[in-house]
Design a protein around this motif. Structure first.
Motif, PDB file in Angstrom:
ATOM      1  N   UNK A 143       0.425  -4.350   3.351  1.00  0.00           N
ATOM      2  CA  UNK A 143      -0.609  -3.380   3.703  1.00  0.00           C
ATOM      3  C   UNK A 143      -1.759  -4.040   4.461  1.00  0.00           C
ATOM      4  N   UNK A 144      -2.314  -3.305   5.423  1.00  0.00           N
ATOM      5  CA  UNK A 144      -3.467  -3.767   6.179  1.00  0.00           C
ATOM      6  C   UNK A 144      -4.466  -2.628   6.320  1.00  0.00           C
ATOM      7  N   UNK A 145      -5.711  -2.980   6.629  1.00  0.00           N
ATOM      8  CA  UNK A 145      -6.767  -1.975   6.799  1.00  0.00           C
ATOM      9  C   UNK A 145      -7.593  -2.319   8.033  1.00  0.00           C
ATOM     10  N   UNK A 156      -6.276  -7.627   5.486  1.00  0.00           N
ATOM     11  CA  UNK A 156      -5.264  -7.300   4.491  1.00  0.00           C
ATOM     12  C   UNK A 156      -5.739  -6.202   3.551  1.00  0.00           C
ATOM     13  N   UNK A 157      -4.832  -5.250   3.330  1.00  0.00           N
ATOM     14  CA  UNK A 157      -4.986  -4.273   2.256  1.00  0.00           C
ATOM     15  C   UNK A 157      -4.183  -4.743   1.064  1.00  0.00           C
ATOM     16  N   UNK A 307      -6.251 -11.898   7.811  1.00  0.00           N
ATOM     17  CA  UNK A 307      -7.117 -12.445   6.760  1.00  0.00           C
ATOM     18  C   UNK A 307      -7.434 -11.436   5.655  1.00  0.00           C
ATOM     19  N   UNK A 308      -7.739 -11.961   4.499  1.00  0.00           N
ATOM     20  CA  UNK A 308      -8.161 -11.158   3.367  1.00  0.00           C
ATOM     21  C   UNK A 308      -9.666 -11.314   3.143  1.00  0.00           C
ATOM     22  N   UNK A 309     -10.218 -10.431   2.311  1.00  0.00           N
ATOM     23  CA  UNK A 309     -11.645 -10.484   2.003  1.00  0.00           C
ATOM     24  C   UNK A 309     -12.042 -11.864   1.493  1.00  0.00           C
TER      25      UNK A 309
END
Length: 313
Positions: A143-145, A156-157, A307-309
């Motif tokens: 998942x992505x946002x 990344x979601x 990338x993620x948070x």
């Protein structure tokens, strides 16, 4: 590890190398269910059965899966798992489990792949009464946002979980897979937590960018799906109303939500005998959905260069 509402079990199959997976909510004793589809690009299965005017009184599982429409095939594995255990609608010939499903589009993150029936079966085998891993797991793996600026600006979601117990004793929980076009926003502060980034790496604010004339993303590549669970006693009509109220939380935490290129779909599952007024349940559903969305992106891990948070803070 926190326990789920009694009667529910959650299992996941994760394939990080393919950037996809699936998540199943099992309710073998049968949960009263409803659904509300708000996005204009949904991928679903068996949702018509949840209409209060239709026959099926309960469902036995809900599948949330990656792989776009191809991923709906994983529901066959969930059915096989349940049927082998005698769970399903009694046809006097062989049990037919009722397994509604919804998908997210994750075909573009890694190699083109999707969960199949065997993966759905494996997700059932892993099911437990504990809160499942969040972030880049199960249906949230790919998942992505924040895709308004294209794949290069996305983040990344993932999958997230949250629960809330009302003063009267009824509990409402949400499991949400976040794969949205829009930004994920903290409703308490209005701050973007995860979303579209410009060339300088800063958030661009999807709503503002759209209203200033940015081109629309490709249809069908976005969707937030999930389920709200409760131990309150509900009718099918009340379950549908609960699913409808839960979408408020989606709109609080994702901006914009319910777009023409999102397939936002939320189920509601009731399994228990506690009582609670419908307005309180609806408010709680919105709260836990928004919290689950935030939890999903905060727990996510970067994958295939997205990338993620956690990598930006």
């Amino acid at each position: 590890m926190s326990a789920l509402i009694p009667g529910f079990r959650i299992g996941q199959f994760t394939h990080r190398e393919r950037g996809t997976g699936c998540t199943v909510i099992l309710c073998e004793s049968g949960a009263v269910a409803g659904v509300d589809v708000r996005g204009a690009a949904p991928g679903t299965r068996e949702t018509d059965l949840l209409d209060p005017s239709n026959m099926a009184p309960v469902v036995h599982a809900v599948l949330l899966t990656g792989g776009s429409a191809y991923g709906l095939g994983a529901a066959g594995g969930v059915m096989r798992y349940l049927g082998e255990r005698g769970v399903g609608f009694d046809t006097r010939i062989y049990p037919v489990p009722i397994v509604p499903a919804a998908v997210v589009f994750d075909l573009g993150l890694g190699p083109v792949a999707w969960p199949d029936a065997e993966d759905g079966y494996r997700a059932c085998e892993s099911a437990s009464e504990n809160v499942p891993p969040e972030g880049s797991a199960g249906a949230g793996t790919g998942a992505t946002v924040g895709k308004i600026m294209g794949p290069a600006g996305a983040m990344k979601g993932g999958v997230g979980y949250a629960a809330l117990t009302l003063p009267g004793g009824a509990t409402v929980a949400a499991l949400v897979v976040v794969n949205a076009l829009g930004d994920v926003v903290d409703p308490a502060t209005g701050a973007i937590v995860a979303g579209a980034r410009g060339p300088d790496g800063r958030f661009v604010d999807a709503v503002r960018t759209l209203t200033e004339g940015a081109p629309l993303a490709e249809a069908g590549t976005n969707t937030t799906i999930g389920a709200v669970m409760t131990d309150a006693r509900l009718t099918k009509a009340e379950a549908r109303a609960l699913a409808r109220s839960a979408h408020d939380g989606l709109a609080w935490a994702i901006r914009p939500a319910h777009t023409l290129v999102d397939g936002d779909t939320l189920f509601a599952l009731a399994l228990g005998d506690k009582t609670a007024d419908a307005v309180s349940l609806g408010a709680a559903a919105a709260v836990v959905v928004s919290r689950a969305i935030l939890s999903a992106v905060r727990a996510a891990e970067g994958l295939f260069g997205v990338p993620a948070v956690s990598e930006l803070t």
